[in-house]
Design a protein around this motif. Sequence first.
Motif, short mmCIF file in Angstrom:
data_model
loop_
_atom_site.label_atom_id
_atom_site.label_comp_id
_atom_site.label_asym_id
_atom_site.label_seq_id
_atom_site.Cartn_x
_atom_site.Cartn_y
_atom_site.Cartn_z
N GLU A 120 0.82 -1.21 0.00
CA GLU A 120 0.00 0.00 0.00
C GLU A 120 0.85 1.25 0.00
O GLU A 120 1.92 1.29 0.63
N THR A 122 1.70 4.81 1.38
CA THR A 122 1.57 5.28 2.76
C THR A 122 1.41 6.79 2.80
O THR A 122 1.39 7.46 1.76
N THR A 138 -2.78 2.39 7.02
CA THR A 138 -3.26 2.08 5.68
C THR A 138 -4.49 1.17 5.84
O THR A 138 -4.62 0.44 6.82
#
Lengths: 441, 137
Positions: A120, A122, A138
């Motif tokens: 992911e 950030t 996240t």
Amino acid sequence: MLQRETDVAIIGGGPAGLAAAVEARNHGCDVLIIERDDSLGGILQQCIHPGFGLHEFDDELAGPEYAQRYIDVVENGGIDVLTNTMVLEITPTKDLYAISENGVINIISKSIVLAMGCRERTRGAIKIPGYRPTGVYTAGLAQRFVNIEGFMPGTEFVILGSGDIGMIMARRLTWEGATVHGVVEIQPYPSGLIRNKVQCLDDYNIPLYLSHTVVRVHGKDRVTGITISKVDENWKMIPGTEKFINCDTLLLSVGLIPENEITKKAGAALSRTNGPVVNQFLSTTINGIFACGNVLQVHDLVDNVAVEAKKAGKLAALYSKGVQVPTSMEKQIVRVSPGNGVGYVIPNVINLDVKEEFIEKAGSMRFSLRVRKPMQDIYIKMRSGQKELYKKFHRYVRPSEMIIFKIKESIKDFLEGLDIDTPIEVYVEPKNKQPGKRERD
Amino acid sequence: MIAKKPSVEEKEITCIVCPTGCSIHVKRLEDGTLSIEGNQCKRGYDYAETEFIEPKRILATTIRIEMAKVPLVPVRTDEPVPKEKLDEILDFLANIKVKAPVNCGDVLVEHVLGLDANIIATRTLGVDTCDKIACEI
């Protein structure tokens, strides 16, 4: 140092790795999956919502259920698995080093499938100013906390980003007793599927703030609130439109990045989308290293990951049996470039110099792409110079929905029609550019 | 015979059948039939009709599990259940516990709240308490 030998080494035991492993095994190879988590399944284990496998199993499975179908095949099919084992490095000579509870393992394989998935983006990646208090996570991490580990990361939430994970988490957190004060999206349209907007936000009266972003995170030890602001079409905040929202947790659902640190170390070329450069055989620029799943391009449907991964698994198997699968580095290649309205296209290059008997074995010629923005009544077209190679009408396209097409004519004819000096272009053309022509898909 | 009066007489429904996302207006007319407008296809019509009369969802959540390596087992209903029952089912599931081993597909609750749907496990979790013991030591 511990040593293992295998025909096909697969890095990552998520949906891509599992599907590639099963396919390679079906082609008679010894297969070893290397997974850093303590169990197989990857991100699917935390995606407990239904809707997986519609195409592949004609069923709406929950994520772990979908994974289990593959895990059963892996466990009963003589595929070796190393869990709690993380690959640290692939050397340019294709030597693989991994670390496990038993120390460093050197894995020698004939071919490798990269299936490490993505991670992911950030807070740092999107540069939100303010202190760094507890309470900013996240969305995928929060999903793991809530669905696997069994604890809630907060009570009053705001979610930045209207991707599918963000919207699904909004509903999930509501069900677990939290209050979600809103989902904030910088684009003027939701970036996930409409189905998720309706069933995860509208059903629970969770406001969706379009053309808004988080401009400040308040609180020193713990988040005490956030300020959002309206943005213009260039994503610049519009002064005077700030709004304070009381919350103790901010979730970020702001995009995914293919995880390619080891790919880079191995010396493979990466494309603009951070995935390795691949040809129509999903071969990277290195002989015998193939890529599939989210490490190559971030998918929205796991069914598509499986299709891609099976292809990579099959070609890795063929390579390990001595078939010379062309890499995306060879001389006889033509580039595939994204044209008007198209963000990227996979494969990045096409090998022209392919032996006829291999064309059959390699399977269909499959392209996948994403458009840059939502559009209506358009054609997706592909051309080489002035020569049209493909065209299809679409009533509606969105960046959140990957478009996949296959070459219908014979692949031999298709390849012979290409010119080495002329890049292939995949692009969007509005329908109204062709007056008088009425066509439907 | 008195027709059962539905709770909603008029509703704006966003279609989820395809990415177009038509906004469909559904209204119950005086003779009891439905007026459905705004859809562009038959599938949208059917979706709006069901969504108006009795919206249903597959519910997916978690249940506490003991003796497994994780504290939760993911579950779902094996059939769609009425949307208005979701909260009640969630409350019910929040208060039960199962024990490992559990296999993916096992029925953990039959006919939840008397509905025509079972709660099934969506993950296989064997008996595994090693980690927890290590933590306690």
